[in-house]
Design a protein around this motif. Sequence first.
Motif, PDB file in Angstrom:
ATOM      1  N   LEU A 182      -5.349   3.863   1.470  1.00  0.00           N
ATOM      2  CA  LEU A 182      -4.706   3.700   2.773  1.00  0.00           C
ATOM      3  C   LEU A 182      -4.223   2.263   2.979  1.00  0.00           C
ATOM      4  O   LEU A 182      -3.161   2.041   3.564  1.00  0.00           O
ATOM      5  CB  LEU A 182      -5.680   4.088   3.885  1.00  0.00           C
ATOM      6  CG  LEU A 182      -5.886   5.579   4.115  1.00  0.00           C
ATOM      7  CD1 LEU A 182      -7.030   5.822   5.094  1.00  0.00           C
ATOM      8  CD2 LEU A 182      -4.607   6.217   4.636  1.00  0.00           C
ATOM      9  N   ARG A 183      -4.990   1.308   2.502  1.00  0.00           N
ATOM     10  CA  ARG A 183      -4.608  -0.094   2.679  1.00  0.00           C
ATOM     11  C   ARG A 183      -3.311  -0.399   1.923  1.00  0.00           C
ATOM     12  O   ARG A 183      -2.447  -1.122   2.434  1.00  0.00           O
ATOM     13  CB  ARG A 183      -5.750  -0.995   2.203  1.00  0.00           C
ATOM     14  CG  ARG A 183      -5.607  -2.431   2.629  1.00  0.00           C
ATOM     15  CD  ARG A 183      -6.933  -3.171   2.554  1.00  0.00           C
ATOM     16  NE  ARG A 183      -7.605  -3.024   1.281  1.00  0.00           N
ATOM     17  CZ  ARG A 183      -8.829  -3.489   1.022  1.00  0.00           C
ATOM     18  NH1 ARG A 183      -9.494  -4.143   1.958  1.00  0.00           N
ATOM     19  NH2 ARG A 183      -9.380  -3.309  -0.154  1.00  0.00           N
ATOM     20  N   GLU A 184      -3.154   0.152   0.740  1.00  0.00           N
ATOM     21  CA  GLU A 184      -1.911  -0.050  -0.015  1.00  0.00           C
ATOM     22  C   GLU A 184      -0.748   0.711   0.623  1.00  0.00           C
ATOM     23  O   GLU A 184       0.392   0.229   0.641  1.00  0.00           O
ATOM     24  CB  GLU A 184      -2.108   0.405  -1.459  1.00  0.00           C
ATOM     25  CG  GLU A 184      -3.080  -0.474  -2.256  1.00  0.00           C
ATOM     26  CD  GLU A 184      -3.318   0.062  -3.658  1.00  0.00           C
ATOM     27  OE1 GLU A 184      -2.765   1.160  -3.952  1.00  0.00           O
ATOM     28  OE2 GLU A 184      -4.035  -0.581  -4.435  1.00  0.00           O
ATOM     29  N   LYS A 185      -1.034   1.878   1.181  1.00  0.00           N
ATOM     30  CA  LYS A 185       0.011   2.716   1.759  1.00  0.00           C
ATOM     31  C   LYS A 185       0.569   2.115   3.046  1.00  0.00           C
ATOM     32  O   LYS A 185       1.787   2.121   3.272  1.00  0.00           O
ATOM     33  CB  LYS A 185      -0.554   4.117   2.024  1.00  0.00           C
ATOM     34  CG  LYS A 185       0.451   5.075   2.637  1.00  0.00           C
ATOM     35  CD  LYS A 185      -0.192   6.440   2.879  1.00  0.00           C
ATOM     36  CE  LYS A 185       0.809   7.392   3.518  1.00  0.00           C
ATOM     37  NZ  LYS A 185       0.194   8.728   3.788  1.00  0.00           N
ATOM     38  N   ILE A 186      -0.298   1.594   3.903  1.00  0.00           N
ATOM     39  CA  ILE A 186       0.115   1.119   5.217  1.00  0.00           C
ATOM     40  C   ILE A 186       0.268  -0.395   5.266  1.00  0.00           C
ATOM     41  O   ILE A 186       0.716  -0.944   6.274  1.00  0.00           O
ATOM     42  CB  ILE A 186      -0.915   1.581   6.284  1.00  0.00           C
ATOM     43  CG1 ILE A 186      -0.302   1.595   7.695  1.00  0.00           C
ATOM     44  CG2 ILE A 186      -2.153   0.709   6.256  1.00  0.00           C
ATOM     45  CD1 ILE A 186       0.714   2.664   7.908  1.00  0.00           C
ATOM     46  N   GLY A 187      -0.074  -1.067   4.177  1.00  0.00           N
ATOM     47  CA  GLY A 187      -0.096  -2.530   4.176  1.00  0.00           C
ATOM     48  C   GLY A 187       1.235  -3.162   4.527  1.00  0.00           C
ATOM     49  O   GLY A 187       1.288  -4.146   5.272  1.00  0.00           O
ATOM     50  N   LYS A 188       2.342  -2.613   4.016  1.00  0.00           N
ATOM     51  CA  LYS A 188       3.656  -3.207   4.262  1.00  0.00           C
ATOM     52  C   LYS A 188       3.993  -3.171   5.743  1.00  0.00           C
ATOM     53  O   LYS A 188       4.544  -4.139   6.294  1.00  0.00           O
ATOM     54  CB  LYS A 188       4.715  -2.459   3.453  1.00  0.00           C
ATOM     55  CG  LYS A 188       6.097  -3.083   3.555  1.00  0.00           C
ATOM     56  CD  LYS A 188       7.100  -2.351   2.664  1.00  0.00           C
ATOM     57  CE  LYS A 188       8.482  -2.989   2.753  1.00  0.00           C
ATOM     58  NZ  LYS A 188       9.466  -2.288   1.886  1.00  0.00           N
ATOM     59  N   SER A 189       3.677  -2.061   6.409  1.00  0.00           N
ATOM     60  CA  SER A 189       3.959  -1.945   7.839  1.00  0.00           C
ATOM     61  C   SER A 189       3.150  -2.966   8.637  1.00  0.00           C
ATOM     62  O   SER A 189       3.680  -3.623   9.548  1.00  0.00           O
ATOM     63  CB  SER A 189       3.641  -0.524   8.310  1.00  0.00           C
ATOM     64  OG  SER A 189       3.775  -0.418   9.710  1.00  0.00           O
ATOM     65  N   PHE A 190       1.881  -3.123   8.334  1.00  0.00           N
ATOM     66  CA  PHE A 190       1.039  -4.097   9.028  1.00  0.00           C
ATOM     67  C   PHE A 190       1.523  -5.520   8.751  1.00  0.00           C
ATOM     68  O   PHE A 190       1.535  -6.365   9.654  1.00  0.00           O
ATOM     69  CB  PHE A 190      -0.421  -3.932   8.591  1.00  0.00           C
ATOM     70  CG  PHE A 190      -1.217  -3.010   9.466  1.00  0.00           C
ATOM     71  CD1 PHE A 190      -2.224  -3.494  10.278  1.00  0.00           C
ATOM     72  CD2 PHE A 190      -0.959  -1.649   9.473  1.00  0.00           C
ATOM     73  CE1 PHE A 190      -2.963  -2.648  11.086  1.00  0.00           C
ATOM     74  CE2 PHE A 190      -1.686  -0.785  10.270  1.00  0.00           C
ATOM     75  CZ  PHE A 190      -2.690  -1.289  11.089  1.00  0.00           C
ATOM     76  N   TYR A 191       1.921  -5.788   7.512  1.00  0.00           N
ATOM     77  CA  TYR A 191       2.356  -7.137   7.151  1.00  0.00           C
ATOM     78  C   TYR A 191       3.638  -7.523   7.900  1.00  0.00           C
ATOM     79  O   TYR A 191       3.827  -8.679   8.276  1.00  0.00           O
ATOM     80  CB  TYR A 191       2.582  -7.234   5.644  1.00  0.00           C
ATOM     81  CG  TYR A 191       2.885  -8.628   5.155  1.00  0.00           C
ATOM     82  CD1 TYR A 191       1.847  -9.521   4.870  1.00  0.00           C
ATOM     83  CD2 TYR A 191       4.204  -9.054   4.994  1.00  0.00           C
ATOM     84  CE1 TYR A 191       2.117 -10.811   4.429  1.00  0.00           C
ATOM     85  CE2 TYR A 191       4.484 -10.346   4.549  1.00  0.00           C
ATOM     86  CZ  TYR A 191       3.433 -11.217   4.275  1.00  0.00           C
ATOM     87  OH  TYR A 191       3.712 -12.497   3.864  1.00  0.00           O
ATOM     88  N   THR A 192       4.512  -6.536   8.120  1.00  0.00           N
ATOM     89  CA  THR A 192       5.749  -6.803   8.857  1.00  0.00           C
ATOM     90  C   THR A 192       5.452  -7.228  10.288  1.00  0.00           C
ATOM     91  O   THR A 192       6.094  -8.126  10.835  1.00  0.00           O
ATOM     92  CB  THR A 192       6.646  -5.552   8.856  1.00  0.00           C
ATOM     93  OG1 THR A 192       6.918  -5.174   7.502  1.00  0.00           O
ATOM     94  CG2 THR A 192       7.935  -5.809   9.593  1.00  0.00           C
ATOM     95  N   LYS A 193       4.457  -6.595  10.913  1.00  0.00           N
ATOM     96  CA  LYS A 193       4.114  -6.917  12.299  1.00  0.00           C
ATOM     97  C   LYS A 193       3.303  -8.203  12.402  1.00  0.00           C
ATOM     98  O   LYS A 193       3.526  -9.015  13.315  1.00  0.00           O
ATOM     99  CB  LYS A 193       3.312  -5.765  12.911  1.00  0.00           C
ATOM    100  CG  LYS A 193       4.076  -4.461  13.003  1.00  0.00           C
ATOM    101  CD  LYS A 193       3.180  -3.362  13.550  1.00  0.00           C
ATOM    102  CE  LYS A 193       3.905  -2.025  13.577  1.00  0.00           C
ATOM    103  NZ  LYS A 193       3.007  -0.934  14.054  1.00  0.00           N
ATOM    104  N   ALA A 194       2.360  -8.391  11.508  1.00  0.00           N
ATOM    105  CA  ALA A 194       1.456  -9.547  11.573  1.00  0.00           C
ATOM    106  C   ALA A 194       1.115  -9.973  10.144  1.00  0.00           C
ATOM    107  O   ALA A 194       0.138  -9.483   9.567  1.00  0.00           O
ATOM    108  CB  ALA A 194       0.182  -9.193  12.352  1.00  0.00           C
ATOM    109  N   PRO A 195       1.902 -10.854   9.563  1.00  0.00           N
ATOM    110  CA  PRO A 195       1.676 -11.235   8.158  1.00  0.00           C
ATOM    111  C   PRO A 195       0.415 -12.075   7.974  1.00  0.00           C
ATOM    112  O   PRO A 195       0.178 -13.022   8.715  1.00  0.00           O
ATOM    113  CB  PRO A 195       2.936 -12.039   7.810  1.00  0.00           C
ATOM    114  CG  PRO A 195       3.448 -12.529   9.121  1.00  0.00           C
ATOM    115  CD  PRO A 195       3.083 -11.502  10.138  1.00  0.00           C
ATOM    116  N   TRP A 196      -0.385 -11.694   7.002  1.00  0.00           N
ATOM    117  CA  TRP A 196      -1.573 -12.477   6.678  1.00  0.00           C
ATOM    118  C   TRP A 196      -1.210 -13.545   5.652  1.00  0.00           C
ATOM    119  O   TRP A 196      -0.212 -13.453   4.935  1.00  0.00           O
ATOM    120  CB  TRP A 196      -2.682 -11.576   6.157  1.00  0.00           C
ATOM    121  CG  TRP A 196      -2.247 -10.618   5.102  1.00  0.00           C
ATOM    122  CD1 TRP A 196      -2.101 -10.834   3.754  1.00  0.00           C
ATOM    123  CD2 TRP A 196      -1.854  -9.241   5.303  1.00  0.00           C
ATOM    124  NE1 TRP A 196      -1.667  -9.719   3.108  1.00  0.00           N
ATOM    125  CE2 TRP A 196      -1.506  -8.717   4.036  1.00  0.00           C
ATOM    126  CE3 TRP A 196      -1.782  -8.415   6.415  1.00  0.00           C
ATOM    127  CZ2 TRP A 196      -1.097  -7.405   3.867  1.00  0.00           C
ATOM    128  CZ3 TRP A 196      -1.370  -7.120   6.253  1.00  0.00           C
ATOM    129  CH2 TRP A 196      -1.031  -6.624   4.998  1.00  0.00           C
TER     130      TRP A 196
END
Length: 392
Positions: A182-196
């Motif tokens: 799940l982390r690999e699947k949704i990671g791009k969407s989360f990174y777009t909103k709040a990049p780590w």
Amino acid sequence: IIVIRTSSIALSSYSPYAIRPSNWILMTYLALLLLCITAVMDVNALSENRPSCPDRRRLLMESTSKILTATTVATATVFLESNSPAWAAKGAAELDFEFYMRDLVGGNKREGTILQSEPLAVAPPRSLSGPLIPLLLNKECSASCIPVQALVQQILSQKTNGNNKDDEDRIAKEIQAKVQFLREKIGKSFYTKAPWQKEEITDQYYFDLTAYALWRTAAELLPNFVDRDQFVRRFGRLLYQAMEDQKLIPSSQPLTTPSLVRSLPDVLAVLNLFQSSNFCKGFKIRQDDSSKDKGDPVFDDLDDESLVTAGLGVDCLVSVYEPSTLGASLQINGEQSRFGPDLVGPTLAAVWEQAGVKSSWETFFVDPEYRPNPKDYFPNEQLLQFSLSRKR
């Protein structure tokens, strides 16, 4: 139909969301009503005299023009009255009339005509630190972090044929695999909103992503709502016990008589630990919003008396500002689920449980700033509304 609708709109302009107009504004709306009546008379004349088609269209357009002109003048007059945010937003009359006219001319879009504003600038991620963070989560989501321990125990508690170490290891590995997927699947969407800045659990936004993946995994493995509630409370008890065992907070003993007053130091110790670890930027605890700025005590002897003697419940509000799981909670909430990664609420419930107090709570997300656009929603506060009663 247009005239009748407009007249009713003019009379309904005294919205509870706006300041009452002054007398001269009232006169403006009465003028609007007068012009609407004139338009009715024009339409009646049109129907009685039965002119040719071009004349009928001309009269209808003149009547509609009178309504639009009067509405525009009245609206402009109202908006000139004040520059406050409440006056800057369109009221019920303006929105209703705009809706009807647009529907008459060309139809209304299902998504509406107002677009969401650009999102707020994202602050750099906080660096999470201290011995509390590894208890909350680790990068691998192994059984050394409390949520995975609680999830494994909850799954094993459903089995009736006994448990062994092999079962625990198998379930823990299954959880890790699902979280990683799940982390690999949704990671791009989360990174777009709040990049780590780094893929470490000490990075606020990567912590947020991992919490989302873990709670989505828990929702898949625990489809029953009762099991989810038991898992959450189990997590709170395990985390509170680990805090005491590692001496992150002062140890407390179970109370023979339930007391909210004596439980308050333990509650504040837990909240201070979350804040000092940079999990959140701050917190506030109070009984209601009327006492939040007056320095009133959160609980007093009357609350304990109501709890023990009268058996009445006591309410309590806890605000957690910018928690590190805010993005994950909002994402899950947007997916029409209430099962989000709330780490503070279950821990406080465990504190009150040890004090002989039963608790239940609801979670809300608050945007503290007024925004005229109804589609703009940028919350930064997780509000926990607790209902506390004597434990039976």
